[in-house]
Each structure stands twice: as structure tokens, then as C-alpha cells.
Design an enzyme around this catalytic site. Structure first.
Site, PDB file in Angstrom:
ATOM      1  NE  ARG A 126      -3.591   2.370   2.049  1.00 51.68           N
ATOM      2  CZ  ARG A 126      -4.438   3.281   1.602  1.00 51.68           C
ATOM      3  NH1 ARG A 126      -4.586   3.470   0.307  1.00 51.68           N
ATOM      4  NH2 ARG A 126      -5.157   4.000   2.430  1.00 51.68           N
ATOM      5  CB  THR A 171      -9.255   0.940  -5.925  1.00 53.68           C
ATOM      6  OG1 THR A 171     -10.641   0.618  -5.873  1.00 53.68           O
ATOM      7  CG2 THR A 171      -8.872   1.665  -4.676  1.00 53.68           C
ATOM      8  CB  SER A 211      -6.743   0.555   2.802  1.00 56.28           C
ATOM      9  OG  SER A 211      -7.303   0.325   1.532  1.00 56.28           O
ATOM     10  CB  SER A 212     -12.209   0.405   1.929  1.00 59.64           C
ATOM     11  OG  SER A 212     -12.666   1.417   2.787  1.00 59.64           O
TER      12      SER A 212
END
Length: 564
Positions: free
Chosen positions: A82, A357, A428-429
Site C-alpha cells: 500500500r 481503485t 484502507s477499505s
């Protein structure tokens, strides 16, 4: 005479399959499988190609979460690429005179985390792949140098207010992403990125160290710091992706494995555990009763996530408790026949230590499975272009807590467990997930779309396991999303007005998502059924599933063609 049953052909094959949201990336991955590569080789090719053709979503200036199942080693690996905060970053990075500066969060050098994508892909290829970096880079380089058709979503994002601000702020951004006359590329129009193609060629031959230590690294540091950042060359030189712990549960006799903190996987597992306490098979797919139960499970999961989760390298998170059946049963007991607002559970706040994303999935004939979400966060990230190299930098620092309760651009709030610290990964999702039956992966799934990633994956798994849907069916069903009662229950077109009225009577505030609304729940899945691999991409965006057959035919959604 009409036949009693017409079945539409779907993308499937016996040598593997790929689902993502761009046809160029699907072709890239399938071509690697056709040449004998495994799922990990194909995944790197898909990821790099997405970096070229979807710069509004993701790229080498951003990061990823990768969930791998290695059949050879019979293990699941969660690799966190990430990106992390630079070492000099502090909790007040976005604060001036006691106020959060939103422009710094969205457009400043302060908003950039260390780009983790390339180092992560290199790690995957070296440890689990079978092909060279030059081989898997080839499709991305071809797209960059020879051109690619502008995607539907790529053309739409140019009209977003946030992109307009980036265009006004940066001449290199305009030069990179606009036509020579200053106009936007329209859907289908061919664009090229020779700067990025040249960079990828150099990386392919010299290795990814060039990106983190070469002249490009100095240019990255300089342009970030010119816009208010606090990067050093040492930040880039020392960056390595992190191995994370997976989170697991059983759901109706299937084993579900998702990515642990700082991803959204804990929330996925908690929501599934809550749903297992309710008989949603009996209440039926997308009935008012089932949608109410789904909405309440979502709200409970998000209320707990807002305070309980962060980077486990910096806070002590009790993931075993959060993902346990006992905890879920306690939370499920709070669900009534009316819509409620929920507080986070007691005793789940993590303890301090002495501190937009793209998604795609791949399964191959060797039994490997791969699920990855990658992002530059907002459309075109921070809008900061590394001039001469053809890519934009992320603004993922915005997913940290700028202050307790500060609202993110994705409608989420967090506590100070997610505060900014040097070397820390923002929450984060993104939640790449795999489902297993009898020890073998049968479903690779994930999504794009901010917090809708979590809710979309949960519904995708429910659709597959509880309602026995194939990938093509499950990704294109109407979806719902609910973070809090106050924000309302988002409902995609396809749910009847009678059902919506019943939900309103239960106390839900309905937020309708128009039928032509792109980029809501962007789900991708590949499923193995009787040694055949089925793939589909969501029609909400430029979805494209594809598969490979033993006769070396590449089959894309709606198309059968020879090896490309």
C-alpha cells in the site's frame, strides 16, 4: 418454437481465468497464461498494464494489497504494498492553526505515501512467478508506446471537480493527460504514454531498484517536497512491502480468507459472521428482510472498524476477537426489525504500542489464486506528475486520521489509532479475498470503490454461497451500501419500489443510485466450478472477464478468439 432454456455464453476455460475492469489488462494476463506463465506472472502483467491504461485509478505511483494462494506451498500470503508514510511525517501533517487543510490532504506533497506497487510486484514475481520482468512488462510497454483506447471511466473522470483542480494546478499533468489542443480524450480515442513506456522498458531491463534509487527517485523526492512534502531519498531506498496476517472465518462450510489490518478484511469477516446468525437464505435474495439484515450488518462492521483498526505494526489490534463467532453473535443480537445507528463495541479500541481503485483476480490451471486491489486513491491521486516519466503520484496519506472524527473524502471517520506516523500504513477499505472448499480455492473476489469495496465483497460472497450465483450473475446483481443510518441506504436500480417502501417503513433512508451511475460497486470475481474457470467483470465500469482454454483459445466476455 422458443427453446425452454437459452443460456448466454460466459467467459470460461479449463486453463485459468482473469477478471478486471479493462480489456487490455485482461488480454495481457491471458497472454501470459497462454505462454505457460502461472497466476502470479499473469497478475504482474495485469497490474502493470492497468498502470498504463487506468492512470485515473492506479499506477506505479501508488500501492496495492495482494492476496496470494500458492498451490505448491499450500499457503495464503498477504503482501502489503500500500505504501507507508515518510519517516518525517507527524500527526499534525495536515493541520494549520488548529484546522485540517483539505487541499494539503488532496493535492499537496503531504498527501503522498511511498509508492509500493513496483516493489511489491517485483517481490511477487521473484518469489512465486516463473517468468522474467521483461516478459511480463511487454504488454504494458506495448500499450504505452503503441497506444490504447480511452476507457469509458477514464473519459468520465476528466469531468470530475477534483480532476479539474489538478488540471489547473499542474502544467505537467495537463501535458500528460490532455490532447495537444487541450481537450479531453473521449471514450475509445487512442492515447499513448511514451514517457511511461520508456520508463517501464528501463525497469524491465535494469530492475525496479532504478525506480527507488535512480535519478527518478531524486526527481520524485524533489517534486513531492516542492509541494509541501517531507520525503527523503532514504525513504524510497529502504522501502519494502510488508507481510501481513490474514483473517479467516467459515461461512456456511466455506473457508473465507481475507487481508488483515490495515485493510478492510476484518470488516468483511465480521459482517459475514454477523450474517451467519441470520437466515438470509430463507428470507431470499434482495428481499426487504434480507436487505435490512445486510444494511444492519454493514453498519455494525463499519462502526467497529472506525475505532478498532489501524496498522498493526503501530497499534495492538485484537483481530482474533474482532473476527470471532462469539463477537459477531453479540453484535448480531443488536439487530432488530428497525434500522438502527450503532456505536462501536466496548473494549475493542486498539492499545498504543510503546506508537479510487483497480481490482483484479486471477486463477490458473496449477491451482494458484490471486486477488489484488491497487490504487492511487483519488482520481489521478494527488495530481503530482513526475515530469518526464509519465506517471502520477498517489494521495493515500489522506486515509490517515488528520484529526479525530475528521471526515475523509470517502465518507469515513477514524480515531487516533489511525493517526499519521512515519513508516505507518494508512487504513484502507481494500480487501482482496479468497474462498476455499475442501482446502482448494473456489472463488477469488475483490472490488474497487472506496468503502463499497467491503460491502460489495460481502454481497458477492453471499450471492455465490447462499444464492449459488455464477460470477457473471453475482457481479451484476443490484447492490446496496450502508455505512451509517444518517448517511442512508444506497440502493442500485433494480430493487422494486415495493421493497423500498418496506425498507422505509423499517426506518431506512433510501438513497437511489441511478441506473446509468458508473463506479458504484465495482466487483470482480473468478470462480472454479468442476475444473472450469469462470470470470466476469462488472458492467458498471469497463469490466472484462476472460479465460484460457486448453486449446489455447483466449475467451473474453462475448468474444472467442485465438491466442493474442
Amino acid at each position: 418454437m422458443w427453446p425452454s432454456c437459452w443460456r448466454k455464453p460466459v467467459a470460461h476455460g479449463d486453463c485459468g481465468a482473469i477478471s478486471n475492469n479493462n480489456i487490455y489488462a485482461t488480454r495481457a494476463g491471458l497472454s501470459i497464461l497462454a505462454k505457460g506463465g502461472n497466476a502470479f506472472d499473469a497478475a504482474v502483467a495485469v497490474s502493470l498494464t492497468l498502470s498504463v491504461v487506468e492512470p485515473h485509478h492506479s499506477g506505479i505511483g501508488g500501492g496495492c494489497f495482494s492476496l496470494l494462494y500458492s498451490a505448491k506451498n499450500n499457503e495464503v500470503i498477504a503482501l502489503d504494498g500500500r505504501g507507508i508514510a515518510p519517516q518525517k511525517a507527524t500527526s499534525d501533517l495536515f493541520i494549520k492553526d488548529g484546522e485540517v487543510q483539505d487541499d494539503w490532504k488532496d493535492l499537496g506533497g503531504q498527501s503522498v505515501v511511498l509508492p509500493g506497487l513496483l516493489r511489491t510486484l517485483d517481490t511477487i514475481l521473484k518469489k512465486y512467478g516463473t517468468m522474467s520482468l521483461e516478459q511480463v512488462c511487454e504488454p504494458a510497454i506495448t500499450c504505452a508506446l503503441e497506444g490504447f483506447g480511452t476507457s469509458y471511466t477514464g473519459s468520465l473522470t476528466m469531468y470530475d471537480d477534483s480532476v479539474e483542480r489538478k488540471l489547473k494546478l499542474s502544467e505537467p499533468f495537463r501535458r500528460l493527460y490532455l490532447k495537444r489542443d487541450g481537450s479531453f480524450y473521449k471514450f475509445g480515442e487512442v492515447q499513448k504514454n511514451p514517457e511511461l513506456g520508456t520508463l517501464l522498458k528501463k525497469i524491465a531491463t535494469t530492475g525496479v531498484d532504478y525506480f527507488y534509487t535512480g535519478d527518478i527517485a531524486k526527481k520524485m523526492v524533489d517534486v513531492i517536497n516542492e509541494r509541501g512534502g517531507c520525503f527523503t531519498l532514504q525513504d524510497l531506498e529502504k522501502y519494502e512491502p510488508k507481510i501481513r496476517t490474514t483473517v479467516k472465518t467459515s461461512y456456511h462450510n466455506y473457508d473465507i480468507v481475507s487481508f488483515g489490518p490495515p485493510s478492510g478484511g476484518c470488516a468483511v469477516i465480521e459482517m459475514l459472521n454477523i450474517l451467519e446468525n441470520k437466515d438470509i437464505r430463507k428470507t431470499g435474495h434482495n428481499t426487504a428482510k434480507t436487505l435490512h439484515t445486510l444494511a444492519e450488518a454493514m453498519k455494525l462492521g463499519f462502526s467497529d472498524r472506525s475505532v478498532a483498526l489501524a496498522d498493526p505494526d503501530f497499534v495492538d489490534i485484537d483481530t482474533d476477537y474482532l473476527t470471532s463467532k462469539e463477537f459477531a453473535a453479540q453484535r448480531a443480537a443488536l439487530i432488530t426489525d428497525s434500522a438502527n445507528e450503532y456505536k462501536s463495541a466496548e473494549s475493542i479500541t486498539p492499545k498504543e504500542y510503546p506508537g479510487n481503485t483497480s481490482h483484479f483476480v486471477v486463477m490458473d490451471k496449477y491451482g494458484n489464486a490471486f486477488s489484488q486491489t491497487q490504487t492511487v486513491r483519488d482520481w489521478f491521486g494527488s495530481g503530482i506528475v513526475v515530469d518526464g516519466f509519465g506517471f502520477v503520484l498517489n494521495n493515500a496519506m489522506s486515509d490517515f486520521s488528520a484529526a479525530v472524527g475528521a471526515l475523509t473524502s470517502q465518507g469515513l471517520t477514524y480515531g487516533m489509532a489511525n493517526a499519521i506516523e512515519g513508516g505507518k500504513t494508512p487504513l484502507s477499505s481494500m480487501s482482496p479475498t479468497l474462498a476455499f472448499k475442501d482446502g482448494k480455492p473456489i472463488l477469488a473476489i475483490g472490488a474497487a470503490g472506496g468503502p463499497r469495496i467491503i460491502t460489495g465483497i460481502v454481497q458477492g460472497i453471499v450471492n455465490a454461497i447462499d444464492y449459488h450465483m455464477s460470477p457473471e450473475t453475482l457481479v451484476n446483481m443490484p447492490y446496496v451500501n450502508c455505512l451509517t443510518k444518517a448517511q442512508g441506504l444506497e440502493v442500485e436500480c433494480g430493487i422494486s419500489e415495493d421493497t423500498l417502501d418496506l425498507l422505509r417503513n423499517m426506518g431506512h433512508s433510501i438513497v437511489k443510485v441511478p441506473i446509468d451511475q458508473a463506479m458504484s460497486t465495482m466487483l470482480n470475481s473468478v470462480m472454479r466450478i468442476d475444473n472450469e474457470y469462470f470470470a466476469a467483470g462488472t458492467k458498471r465500469v469497463d469490466g472484462c472477464g476472460g479465460a484460457l482454454t486448453s486449446s489455447n483459445h483466449i475467451i473474453l466476455e462475448g468474444i472467442c478468439q485465438e491466442d493474442i
